[in-house]
Scaffold this motif. Structure first.
Motif, PDB file in Angstrom:
ATOM      1  N   UNK A 189       0.839  -1.194   0.000  1.00 49.40           N
ATOM      2  CA  UNK A 189       0.000   0.000   0.000  1.00 49.40           C
ATOM      3  C   UNK A 189       0.876   1.246   0.000  1.00 49.40           C
ATOM      4  N   UNK A 190       0.542   2.198  -0.869  1.00 49.27           N
ATOM      5  CA  UNK A 190       1.302   3.449  -0.860  1.00 49.27           C
ATOM      6  C   UNK A 190       0.556   4.510  -0.047  1.00 49.27           C
ATOM      7  N   UNK A 191       1.307   5.489   0.453  1.00 49.00           N
ATOM      8  CA  UNK A 191       0.663   6.598   1.160  1.00 49.00           C
ATOM      9  C   UNK A 191       0.579   7.841   0.285  1.00 49.00           C
ATOM     10  N   UNK A 192       1.397   7.861  -0.780  1.00 47.58           N
ATOM     11  CA  UNK A 192       1.375   9.019  -1.679  1.00 47.58           C
ATOM     12  C   UNK A 192       1.902   8.572  -3.035  1.00 47.58           C
ATOM     13  N   UNK A 193       1.319   9.124  -4.106  1.00 47.59           N
ATOM     14  CA  UNK A 193       1.715   8.656  -5.432  1.00 47.59           C
ATOM     15  C   UNK A 193       2.097   9.779  -6.390  1.00 47.59           C
ATOM     16  N   UNK A 194       2.391  10.947  -5.854  1.00 50.63           N
ATOM     17  CA  UNK A 194       2.858  12.060  -6.689  1.00 50.63           C
ATOM     18  C   UNK A 194       4.296  12.382  -6.302  1.00 50.63           C
ATOM     19  N   UNK A 195       4.932  13.288  -7.056  1.00 48.20           N
ATOM     20  CA  UNK A 195       6.316  13.608  -6.712  1.00 48.20           C
ATOM     21  C   UNK A 195       6.375  14.221  -5.314  1.00 48.20           C
ATOM     22  N   UNK A 196       7.449  13.922  -4.626  1.00 46.06           N
ATOM     23  CA  UNK A 196       7.614  14.360  -3.249  1.00 46.06           C
ATOM     24  C   UNK A 196       9.096  14.445  -2.911  1.00 46.06           C
ATOM     25  N   UNK A 197       9.393  15.266  -1.943  1.00 44.13           N
ATOM     26  CA  UNK A 197      10.724  15.286  -1.357  1.00 44.13           C
ATOM     27  C   UNK A 197      10.571  14.703   0.038  1.00 44.13           C
ATOM     28  N   UNK A 198      11.355  13.677   0.315  1.00 48.37           N
ATOM     29  CA  UNK A 198      11.326  13.036   1.623  1.00 48.37           C
ATOM     30  C   UNK A 198      12.431  13.631   2.476  1.00 48.37           C
ATOM     31  N   UNK A 240      18.962  15.678   6.686  1.00 52.09           N
ATOM     32  CA  UNK A 240      19.710  16.196   5.545  1.00 52.09           C
ATOM     33  C   UNK A 240      19.889  15.171   4.441  1.00 52.09           C
ATOM     34  N   UNK A 241      19.527  13.921   4.700  1.00 49.09           N
ATOM     35  CA  UNK A 241      19.633  12.843   3.715  1.00 49.09           C
ATOM     36  C   UNK A 241      18.325  12.816   2.909  1.00 49.09           C
ATOM     37  N   UNK A 242      18.156  13.793   2.041  1.00 49.01           N
ATOM     38  CA  UNK A 242      16.908  13.994   1.316  1.00 49.01           C
ATOM     39  C   UNK A 242      16.759  13.023   0.153  1.00 49.01           C
ATOM     40  N   UNK A 243      15.494  12.751  -0.200  1.00 45.44           N
ATOM     41  CA  UNK A 243      15.187  11.884  -1.334  1.00 45.44           C
ATOM     42  C   UNK A 243      14.125  12.552  -2.198  1.00 45.44           C
ATOM     43  N   UNK A 244      14.325  12.530  -3.505  1.00 41.25           N
ATOM     44  CA  UNK A 244      13.286  12.934  -4.439  1.00 41.25           C
ATOM     45  C   UNK A 244      12.629  11.649  -4.922  1.00 41.25           C
ATOM     46  N   UNK A 245      11.304  11.583  -4.850  1.00 42.93           N
ATOM     47  CA  UNK A 245      10.571  10.386  -5.242  1.00 42.93           C
ATOM     48  C   UNK A 245       9.456  10.802  -6.192  1.00 42.93           C
ATOM     49  N   UNK A 246       9.309  10.052  -7.292  1.00 43.72           N
ATOM     50  CA  UNK A 246       8.231  10.350  -8.241  1.00 43.72           C
ATOM     51  C   UNK A 246       7.433   9.096  -8.610  1.00 43.72           C
ATOM     52  N   UNK A 247       7.454   8.122  -7.719  1.00 43.38           N
ATOM     53  CA  UNK A 247       6.672   6.898  -7.869  1.00 43.38           C
ATOM     54  C   UNK A 247       5.878   6.708  -6.579  1.00 43.38           C
ATOM     55  N   UNK A 248       4.831   5.869  -6.586  1.00 44.74           N
ATOM     56  CA  UNK A 248       4.109   5.604  -5.340  1.00 44.74           C
ATOM     57  C   UNK A 248       5.074   5.078  -4.276  1.00 44.74           C
ATOM     58  N   UNK A 249       4.901   5.547  -3.037  1.00 49.88           N
ATOM     59  CA  UNK A 249       5.815   5.186  -1.956  1.00 49.88           C
ATOM     60  C   UNK A 249       5.098   5.243  -0.620  1.00 49.88           C
ATOM     61  N   UNK A 250       5.768   4.763   0.388  1.00 52.51           N
ATOM     62  CA  UNK A 250       5.354   4.921   1.781  1.00 52.51           C
ATOM     63  C   UNK A 250       6.540   5.500   2.532  1.00 52.51           C
TER      64      UNK A 250
END
Length: 157
Positions: free
Chosen positions: A35-44, A52-62
């Motif tokens: 199950x994903x919690x978000x499916x749009x681009x996001x910065x984690x 400071x260990x940032x992630x750019x995500x553009x796929x469904x993720x949790x």
């Protein structure tokens, strides 16, 4: 930053069944669930531990409990936000005592240039193709490593 993004808390992913959706913790992918919690681009943004260990995500993720995820208030601003946040020294923003930490109010207060549509369009014309190329090369690298590992296991048992 508060004008261009909304910060959301991660959740306890352990209550979900296993699957193929990546779950991010402060150090990177920590598990996969169904199950994903978000499916749009996001910065984690890690809120505990590896801040400071940032992630750019553009796929469904949790996102696990040690990570904030962001919702962009305007489409196609994720890479801009990611690169803007990468310029901050999160260690100086640490609000933790024993374990490094950061809170959402601190992130919301970070100064940020708000790009106009033309500037953002020009940035995106460069950033997204470059990001997609990097992602493609990472996938190829993973396949090559998998192939080599399989070949070595076959030949050397």
């Amino acid at each position: 930053m508060g004008e261009i993004l909304k910060i959301k808390n991660g959740s306890d992913y352990k209550k979900f069944n296993l699957g193929d959706i990546p779950v991010y913790g402060s150090g990177g992918i920590i598990n996969y669930i169904g199950t994903y919690i978000y499916d749009k681009e996001s910065v984690l943004i890690p809120r505990k531990g590896s801040i400071g260990n940032l992630f750019y995500v553009d796929i469904p993720f949790a996102a696990g409990t040690t990570v904030f995820y962001t919702e962009m208030k305007k489409e196609k601003t994720g890479l801009f936000v990611y690169h803007t946040l990468k310029n901050y020294d999160f260690k100086k923003l640490d609000s933790g005592t024993v374990i490094p930490g950061i809170n959402s109010d601190t992130i919301y207060q970070l100064p940020c240039m708000i790009p106009d549509n033309k500037w953002l369009h020009d940035f995106n014309c460069i950033a997204y193709p470059a990001y997609n190329k990097i992602a493609s090369l990472k996938k190829k690298k993973e396949k090559i490593i998998e192939y080599i590992s399989s070949a070595l296991a076959f030949y050397f048992g």
